[in-house]
Write a protein that holds these residues in place. Sequence first.
Motif, PDB file in Angstrom:
ATOM      1  N   ARG A  65      30.327  32.278 -85.674  1.00 51.82           N
ATOM      2  CA  ARG A  65      28.936  31.854 -85.802  1.00 51.82           C
ATOM      3  C   ARG A  65      28.214  31.918 -84.455  1.00 51.82           C
ATOM      4  N   SER A  66      26.914  31.987 -84.512  1.00 50.50           N
ATOM      5  CA  SER A  66      26.096  31.968 -83.305  1.00 50.50           C
ATOM      6  C   SER A  66      26.325  30.664 -82.545  1.00 50.50           C
ATOM      7  N   GLY A  67      26.547  30.771 -81.240  1.00 47.63           N
ATOM      8  CA  GLY A  67      26.768  29.602 -80.402  1.00 47.63           C
ATOM      9  C   GLY A  67      28.185  29.080 -80.398  1.00 47.63           C
ATOM     10  N   GLU A  68      29.071  29.712 -81.157  1.00 49.89           N
ATOM     11  CA  GLU A  68      30.455  29.237 -81.243  1.00 49.89           C
ATOM     12  C   GLU A  68      31.269  29.751 -80.053  1.00 49.89           C
ATOM     13  N   ILE A  69      32.180  28.917 -79.578  1.00 51.38           N
ATOM     14  CA  ILE A  69      33.108  29.292 -78.517  1.00 51.38           C
ATOM     15  C   ILE A  69      34.481  29.436 -79.159  1.00 51.38           C
ATOM     16  N   VAL A  70      34.961  30.665 -79.232  1.00 58.11           N
ATOM     17  CA  VAL A  70      36.257  30.940 -79.867  1.00 58.11           C
ATOM     18  C   VAL A  70      37.222  31.434 -78.797  1.00 58.11           C
ATOM     19  N   VAL A  71      38.386  30.814 -78.725  1.00 53.33           N
ATOM     20  CA  VAL A  71      39.405  31.209 -77.757  1.00 53.33           C
ATOM     21  C   VAL A  71      40.579  31.828 -78.497  1.00 53.33           C
ATOM     22  N   LEU A  72      40.944  33.051 -78.098  1.00 50.41           N
ATOM     23  CA  LEU A  72      42.105  33.733 -78.662  1.00 50.41           C
ATOM     24  C   LEU A  72      43.316  33.461 -77.786  1.00 50.41           C
ATOM     25  N   SER A  89      34.433  27.054 -64.398  1.00 46.97           N
ATOM     26  CA  SER A  89      33.271  26.162 -64.394  1.00 46.97           C
ATOM     27  C   SER A  89      32.005  26.918 -64.794  1.00 46.97           C
ATOM     28  N   VAL A  90      31.895  28.189 -64.383  1.00 46.72           N
ATOM     29  CA  VAL A  90      30.747  29.010 -64.792  1.00 46.72           C
ATOM     30  C   VAL A  90      30.800  29.246 -66.294  1.00 46.72           C
ATOM     31  N   MET A  91      31.994  29.513 -66.817  1.00 54.39           N
ATOM     32  CA  MET A  91      32.132  29.741 -68.253  1.00 54.39           C
ATOM     33  C   MET A  91      31.808  28.464 -69.042  1.00 54.39           C
ATOM     34  N   LYS A  92      32.210  27.311 -68.521  1.00 56.12           N
ATOM     35  CA  LYS A  92      31.877  26.046 -69.182  1.00 56.12           C
ATOM     36  C   LYS A  92      30.369  25.834 -69.220  1.00 56.12           C
ATOM     37  N   THR A 119      27.877  25.291 -72.512  1.00 60.24           N
ATOM     38  CA  THR A 119      26.942  24.192 -72.748  1.00 60.24           C
ATOM     39  C   THR A 119      25.528  24.712 -73.039  1.00 60.24           C
ATOM     40  N   GLU A 120      25.240  25.954 -72.601  1.00 57.00           N
ATOM     41  CA  GLU A 120      23.919  26.538 -72.827  1.00 57.00           C
ATOM     42  C   GLU A 120      23.811  27.236 -74.183  1.00 57.00           C
ATOM     43  N   GLY A 121      24.914  27.246 -74.943  1.00 58.88           N
ATOM     44  CA  GLY A 121      24.868  27.788 -76.295  1.00 58.88           C
ATOM     45  C   GLY A 121      25.207  29.257 -76.421  1.00 58.88           C
ATOM     46  N   MET A 122      25.764  29.861 -75.364  1.00 62.14           N
ATOM     47  CA  MET A 122      26.155  31.269 -75.443  1.00 62.14           C
ATOM     48  C   MET A 122      27.328  31.431 -76.415  1.00 62.14           C
ATOM     49  N   THR A 123      27.232  32.398 -77.308  1.00 64.07           N
ATOM     50  CA  THR A 123      28.364  32.741 -78.171  1.00 64.07           C
ATOM     51  C   THR A 123      29.414  33.426 -77.307  1.00 64.07           C
ATOM     52  N   MET A 124      30.654  32.929 -77.352  1.00 66.30           N
ATOM     53  CA  MET A 124      31.690  33.440 -76.463  1.00 66.30           C
ATOM     54  C   MET A 124      33.008  33.618 -77.208  1.00 66.30           C
TER      55      MET A 124
END
Length: 252
Positions: free
Chosen positions: A25-32, A183-186, A190-195
Amino acid sequence: MIEVNKLGKSFGDLVVFRDIDLHIRSGEIVVLVGPSGSGKSTLLRCLNGLEVPDEGSIRVGDATWNASMDASAKKEAVRHIRTLTGMVFQSFNLFPHMTALENVIMAPTIVKKRSKAQAVETGESLLAKVGLLNKKNEYPSRLSGGQQQRVAIARALAMQPQIMLFDEPTSALDPELTGEVLSVMKQLATEGMTMIVVTHEMKFAREVANRIIFMSDGKIQEEGSPDQFFVQPQTERARKFLRQLASEPETE
């Protein structure tokens, strides 16, 4: 934002993965996460068109790639998908003959036809965002690994992507430099980037991810919230993976 259906990829006789279904989804942070060789990085590269899947389909935003398309349609789909995605690799891949700022502004001026003044303004803003505005005139050889990776993140963001893909962004860094990149990725999270992030940094995965996807043997074995995955993994393969991680000595 991203929909993958029945995706498959092989290199000769080696099946990397098959029948991968994935919805983000938009804004979701998914870690593989998963053991080496499980197909995580190849899946990420397929999402950005750096590897060509053998079967299945990929939709990113309003761009769709399908294995049944003709070559011309596939090429156009990949071009469209790349305008929506930014990618950061294990190696920093900065141009050594360009300063940090020149690395960041090159693609916007060439690909998006931005004026140099406009690109410089955006580039300086992004370097400030990753804490490196004071290094804008330095060449990569004068930057630490962590600083180079932060420049690489700024460079990817300069194309204004809707989605950021990170392929083991800290694996080439000393432990003391890893934190500054994470820390940059965090902050982006928080800004809502889909990652979508491929990483072995389990602390980061636990703190930042909305969802953990565990891959092994070319398949998605399970997925769920960080609490579910780390506290109550559903498969024996995931439990074994987490036991192995727990038994590894911590890095000093």
